[in-house]
Design an enzyme around this catalytic site. Structure first.
Site, short mmCIF file in Angstrom:
data_model
loop_
_atom_site.label_atom_id
_atom_site.label_comp_id
_atom_site.label_asym_id
_atom_site.label_seq_id
_atom_site.Cartn_x
_atom_site.Cartn_y
_atom_site.Cartn_z
CB ALA A 166 -0.93 0.01 1.21
N GLY A 180 0.01 -5.33 0.89
CA GLY A 180 -1.09 -5.47 -0.05
C GLY A 180 -0.67 -6.03 -1.39
CD GLU A 193 -3.36 -8.45 2.49
OE1 GLU A 193 -4.20 -9.01 3.21
OE2 GLU A 193 -3.19 -7.21 2.48
CD GLU A 252 0.46 -5.62 5.60
OE1 GLU A 252 -0.13 -5.79 4.52
OE2 GLU A 252 1.38 -6.39 5.98
#
Length: 270
Positions: free
Chosen positions: A63, A121, A124, A144
Protein backbone atom coordinates in the site's frame (compact mmCIF):
# COMPACT_ATOMS: atom_id res chain seq x y z
CA UNK A 1 -7.21 2.90 -16.79
CA UNK A 2 -4.08 4.89 -16.03
CA UNK A 3 -2.34 2.72 -13.42
CA UNK A 4 -3.06 -0.68 -14.95
CA UNK A 5 -2.36 -2.14 -18.36
CA UNK A 6 -4.29 -5.04 -19.89
CA UNK A 7 -2.64 -6.95 -22.72
CA UNK A 8 -4.80 -9.58 -24.43
CA UNK A 9 -3.65 -12.45 -26.64
CA UNK A 10 -6.65 -14.60 -27.47
CA UNK A 11 -7.72 -16.56 -24.38
CA UNK A 12 -4.76 -15.29 -22.30
CA UNK A 13 -4.37 -11.80 -20.85
CA UNK A 14 -1.67 -10.02 -18.84
CA UNK A 15 -2.67 -7.51 -16.19
CA UNK A 16 0.29 -5.21 -15.52
CA UNK A 17 0.54 -2.95 -12.47
CA UNK A 18 1.89 0.18 -14.11
CA UNK A 19 3.34 2.44 -11.46
CA UNK A 20 7.00 1.47 -11.71
CA UNK A 21 8.37 4.74 -10.33
CA UNK A 22 6.75 3.83 -6.97
CA UNK A 23 7.47 0.10 -7.23
CA UNK A 24 3.77 -0.35 -8.01
CA UNK A 25 2.71 0.79 -4.55
CA UNK A 26 -1.06 0.40 -4.36
CA UNK A 27 -2.80 3.77 -4.29
CA UNK A 28 -6.52 4.25 -3.71
CA UNK A 29 -6.85 4.97 -7.43
CA UNK A 30 -5.18 1.67 -8.29
CA UNK A 31 -7.57 -0.23 -6.03
CA UNK A 32 -10.46 1.52 -7.77
CA UNK A 33 -9.09 0.53 -11.18
CA UNK A 34 -8.63 -3.07 -10.04
CA UNK A 35 -12.25 -3.20 -8.89
CA UNK A 36 -13.49 -1.65 -12.14
CA UNK A 37 -11.43 -4.10 -14.19
CA UNK A 38 -12.89 -6.96 -12.19
CA UNK A 39 -16.34 -5.78 -13.17
CA UNK A 40 -15.32 -5.89 -16.83
CA UNK A 41 -13.45 -9.20 -16.81
CA UNK A 42 -15.11 -11.10 -14.00
CA UNK A 43 -17.69 -12.77 -16.23
CA UNK A 44 -15.63 -13.11 -19.42
CA UNK A 45 -15.73 -16.82 -20.22
CA UNK A 46 -13.71 -16.30 -23.42
CA UNK A 47 -10.73 -15.51 -21.20
CA UNK A 48 -9.10 -18.69 -19.91
CA UNK A 49 -6.04 -17.43 -18.00
CA UNK A 50 -4.84 -14.12 -16.60
CA UNK A 51 -1.26 -13.33 -15.62
CA UNK A 52 -0.85 -10.56 -13.02
CA UNK A 53 2.58 -8.89 -12.95
CA UNK A 54 4.27 -5.59 -12.22
CA UNK A 55 6.12 -3.14 -14.46
CA UNK A 56 9.57 -1.99 -13.42
CA UNK A 57 11.72 -3.42 -10.60
CA UNK A 58 8.98 -4.93 -8.41
CA UNK A 59 5.66 -6.75 -8.41
CA UNK A 60 4.25 -4.38 -5.76
CA UNK A 61 5.79 -2.82 -2.65
CA UNK A 62 2.38 -2.78 -0.93
CA UNK A 63 0.00 0.00 0.00
CA UNK A 64 1.12 3.52 -0.80
CA UNK A 65 2.04 5.27 2.45
CA UNK A 66 0.09 8.32 1.24
CA UNK A 67 -3.08 6.33 1.98
CA UNK A 68 -2.06 5.79 5.62
CA UNK A 69 -0.88 9.40 5.96
CA UNK A 70 -4.17 10.80 4.71
CA UNK A 71 -2.45 12.42 1.72
CA UNK A 72 -4.62 10.62 -0.79
CA UNK A 73 -8.00 11.32 -2.35
CA UNK A 74 -11.16 9.26 -2.67
CA UNK A 75 -11.14 6.05 -0.67
CA UNK A 76 -7.70 6.82 0.73
CA UNK A 77 -8.85 10.11 2.24
CA UNK A 78 -11.89 8.49 3.87
CA UNK A 79 -9.83 5.69 5.38
CA UNK A 80 -7.27 8.06 6.90
CA UNK A 81 -9.80 10.60 8.19
CA UNK A 82 -10.50 10.01 11.93
CA UNK A 83 -13.93 11.56 11.42
CA UNK A 84 -14.97 8.73 9.07
CA UNK A 85 -17.67 6.63 10.73
CA UNK A 86 -17.07 2.95 11.44
CA UNK A 87 -19.66 1.99 8.82
CA UNK A 88 -18.08 4.19 6.15
CA UNK A 89 -14.59 2.92 7.02
CA UNK A 90 -15.67 -0.69 6.65
CA UNK A 91 -17.47 0.15 3.40
CA UNK A 92 -14.22 1.68 2.06
CA UNK A 93 -12.25 -1.45 2.90
CA UNK A 94 -14.94 -3.61 1.30
CA UNK A 95 -14.72 -1.53 -1.87
CA UNK A 96 -10.94 -1.89 -1.91
CA UNK A 97 -11.26 -5.66 -1.41
CA UNK A 98 -13.34 -5.84 -4.58
CA UNK A 99 -10.08 -5.17 -6.41
CA UNK A 100 -8.83 -8.55 -5.15
CA UNK A 101 -11.97 -10.65 -4.72
CA UNK A 102 -12.82 -11.08 -8.39
CA UNK A 103 -9.48 -12.80 -9.02
CA UNK A 104 -10.67 -15.83 -7.06
CA UNK A 105 -14.21 -15.92 -8.43
CA UNK A 106 -13.44 -15.30 -12.11
CA UNK A 107 -14.16 -18.02 -14.71
CA UNK A 108 -10.47 -18.12 -15.61
CA UNK A 109 -7.26 -19.12 -13.83
CA UNK A 110 -5.16 -16.33 -12.35
CA UNK A 111 -1.37 -16.51 -12.13
CA UNK A 112 0.82 -14.05 -10.23
CA UNK A 113 4.28 -13.54 -11.75
CA UNK A 114 6.31 -12.10 -8.86
CA UNK A 115 9.64 -10.33 -9.11
CA UNK A 116 11.38 -7.86 -6.83
CA UNK A 117 9.23 -6.90 -3.86
CA UNK A 118 5.80 -8.34 -3.11
CA UNK A 119 4.97 -6.79 0.25
CA UNK A 120 1.82 -6.14 2.26
CA UNK A 121 -1.09 -5.47 -0.05
CA UNK A 122 1.10 -6.43 -2.99
CA UNK A 123 1.64 -9.90 -1.53
CA UNK A 124 -2.08 -10.12 -0.77
CA UNK A 125 -2.78 -9.44 -4.44
CA UNK A 126 -0.51 -12.35 -5.36
CA UNK A 127 -2.18 -14.56 -2.74
CA UNK A 128 -5.56 -13.82 -4.31
CA UNK A 129 -4.38 -15.54 -7.50
CA UNK A 130 -4.71 -19.29 -8.08
CA UNK A 131 -0.99 -19.82 -8.76
CA UNK A 132 2.21 -17.94 -8.01
CA UNK A 133 5.50 -18.06 -9.91
CA UNK A 134 8.41 -16.25 -8.28
CA UNK A 135 11.57 -14.92 -9.87
CA UNK A 136 14.79 -15.64 -8.02
CA UNK A 137 14.93 -11.96 -7.00
CA UNK A 138 11.56 -12.00 -5.26
CA UNK A 139 11.19 -10.84 -1.66
CA UNK A 140 7.83 -11.51 -0.02
CA UNK A 141 6.53 -10.24 3.29
CA UNK A 142 3.79 -8.68 5.39
CA UNK A 143 5.25 -5.66 7.24
CA UNK A 144 1.91 -4.10 8.24
CA UNK A 145 2.29 -4.60 12.00
CA UNK A 146 5.32 -2.33 12.00
CA UNK A 147 2.99 0.47 10.89
CA UNK A 148 0.39 -0.30 13.54
CA UNK A 149 -2.08 -2.00 11.18
CA UNK A 150 -2.76 -5.55 9.96
CA UNK A 151 -3.17 -7.17 6.55
CA UNK A 152 -6.84 -6.74 5.60
CA UNK A 153 -7.09 -7.87 1.97
CA UNK A 154 -7.12 -11.63 2.50
CA UNK A 155 -3.70 -12.70 3.84
CA UNK A 156 -5.03 -13.62 7.29
CA UNK A 157 -7.33 -16.19 5.64
CA UNK A 158 -5.38 -17.30 2.57
CA UNK A 159 -1.85 -17.59 3.95
CA UNK A 160 -2.72 -20.18 6.65
CA UNK A 161 -4.29 -22.36 3.93
CA UNK A 162 -1.02 -22.33 2.01
CA UNK A 163 1.62 -22.52 4.73
CA UNK A 164 -0.21 -23.55 7.90
CA UNK A 165 -1.35 -21.52 10.89
CA UNK A 166 1.95 -21.43 12.79
CA UNK A 167 4.00 -20.32 9.79
CA UNK A 168 1.36 -17.75 8.82
CA UNK A 169 1.45 -16.27 12.32
CA UNK A 170 5.23 -16.09 12.18
CA UNK A 171 5.15 -14.23 8.87
CA UNK A 172 2.49 -11.82 10.15
CA UNK A 173 3.94 -11.19 13.61
CA UNK A 174 7.63 -10.89 12.75
CA UNK A 175 6.98 -8.93 9.57
CA UNK A 176 10.15 -10.26 7.98
CA UNK A 177 10.56 -10.63 4.23
CA UNK A 178 11.56 -14.03 2.88
CA UNK A 179 13.25 -14.94 -0.37
CA UNK A 180 11.83 -16.93 -3.24
CA UNK A 181 13.52 -20.18 -2.17
CA UNK A 182 11.98 -20.05 1.31
CA UNK A 183 8.60 -19.05 -0.14
CA UNK A 184 8.67 -22.12 -2.37
CA UNK A 185 9.82 -24.38 0.46
CA UNK A 186 6.87 -23.46 2.68
CA UNK A 187 4.33 -23.53 -0.14
CA UNK A 188 3.67 -19.82 -0.59
CA UNK A 189 4.71 -19.95 -4.25
CA UNK A 190 4.42 -22.80 -6.74
CA UNK A 191 7.81 -22.51 -8.43
CA UNK A 192 10.90 -20.35 -8.88
CA UNK A 193 12.49 -19.32 -12.16
CA UNK A 194 15.36 -17.00 -13.16
CA UNK A 195 14.24 -13.38 -13.46
CA UNK A 196 14.83 -13.40 -17.20
CA UNK A 197 12.42 -16.33 -17.63
CA UNK A 198 9.57 -15.12 -15.40
CA UNK A 199 7.25 -13.58 -17.99
CA UNK A 200 7.80 -16.35 -20.54
CA UNK A 201 7.24 -19.06 -17.92
CA UNK A 202 4.01 -17.44 -16.73
CA UNK A 203 2.82 -17.00 -20.32
CA UNK A 204 3.60 -20.63 -21.14
CA UNK A 205 1.74 -21.84 -18.05
CA UNK A 206 -1.22 -19.63 -18.95
CA UNK A 207 -1.24 -21.02 -22.49
CA UNK A 208 -1.27 -24.61 -21.21
CA UNK A 209 -4.18 -23.84 -18.90
CA UNK A 210 -6.03 -21.98 -21.67
CA UNK A 211 -5.88 -25.14 -23.80
CA UNK A 212 -7.79 -27.19 -21.20
CA UNK A 213 -11.53 -27.86 -21.37
CA UNK A 214 -12.74 -24.68 -19.64
CA UNK A 215 -15.71 -26.20 -17.82
CA UNK A 216 -13.52 -28.87 -16.23
CA UNK A 217 -10.91 -26.25 -15.35
CA UNK A 218 -13.48 -23.99 -13.68
CA UNK A 219 -15.08 -26.87 -11.80
CA UNK A 220 -11.73 -28.19 -10.52
CA UNK A 221 -10.96 -24.74 -9.09
CA UNK A 222 -14.44 -24.51 -7.56
CA UNK A 223 -14.05 -27.95 -5.94
CA UNK A 224 -10.68 -27.04 -4.41
CA UNK A 225 -11.84 -23.61 -3.22
CA UNK A 226 -15.03 -25.05 -1.75
CA UNK A 227 -13.14 -27.76 0.11
CA UNK A 228 -11.22 -25.15 2.13
CA UNK A 229 -14.20 -24.51 4.40
CA UNK A 230 -16.00 -27.87 4.12
CA UNK A 231 -15.83 -31.24 5.82
CA UNK A 232 -14.38 -34.11 3.79
CA UNK A 233 -17.83 -35.50 3.00
CA UNK A 234 -19.09 -32.05 1.97
CA UNK A 235 -16.04 -31.53 -0.24
CA UNK A 236 -16.50 -34.91 -1.98
CA UNK A 237 -20.20 -34.18 -2.50
CA UNK A 238 -19.33 -30.82 -4.05
CA UNK A 239 -16.81 -32.47 -6.37
CA UNK A 240 -19.46 -35.01 -7.38
CA UNK A 241 -21.93 -32.28 -8.35
CA UNK A 242 -19.28 -30.47 -10.34
CA UNK A 243 -18.19 -33.74 -11.95
CA UNK A 244 -21.76 -34.37 -13.07
CA UNK A 245 -21.71 -31.11 -15.00
CA UNK A 246 -18.44 -32.18 -16.65
CA UNK A 247 -19.79 -35.60 -17.63
CA UNK A 248 -22.81 -34.04 -19.30
CA UNK A 249 -20.88 -31.38 -21.18
CA UNK A 250 -19.97 -31.05 -24.83
CA UNK A 251 -16.43 -30.27 -23.68
CA UNK A 252 -16.09 -33.74 -22.21
CA UNK A 253 -17.13 -35.37 -25.49
CA UNK A 254 -14.70 -33.17 -27.42
CA UNK A 255 -11.88 -33.92 -24.95
CA UNK A 256 -12.31 -37.67 -25.38
CA UNK A 257 -12.46 -37.38 -29.16
CA UNK A 258 -9.42 -35.11 -29.29
CA UNK A 259 -7.50 -37.52 -27.04
CA UNK A 260 -8.25 -40.50 -29.28
CA UNK A 261 -7.46 -38.50 -32.43
CA UNK A 262 -4.30 -37.08 -30.86
CA UNK A 263 -5.13 -33.46 -31.62
CA UNK A 264 -5.77 -30.32 -29.57
CA UNK A 265 -9.33 -29.96 -28.35
CA UNK A 266 -11.63 -27.19 -29.50
CA UNK A 267 -13.79 -26.28 -26.52
CA UNK A 268 -16.89 -24.17 -25.98
CA UNK A 269 -17.03 -24.19 -22.20
CA UNK A 270 -20.36 -25.97 -22.33
Amino acid sequence: MTLLLLERDGPVAHLVLNRPERRNALSAEMWEELAELGGRLGGDESLRALVVRGAGPSFSAGADLDVLRGQSSGLGALIADPATSDADYLACLARMYQGYRWLRGAPFVTIAAIHGHALGGGLELALACDLRIAAESAKLGLPELRLGVIPDMGATALLPRLVGEARAKELHLLGESIGAAEAERIGMVNRIVPDSELVDTAAAMAARIAALPPLAMRNARAAIDGAATATLDEAVALAARLQLACFRSADRDEALTAFVERRPGVYSGR
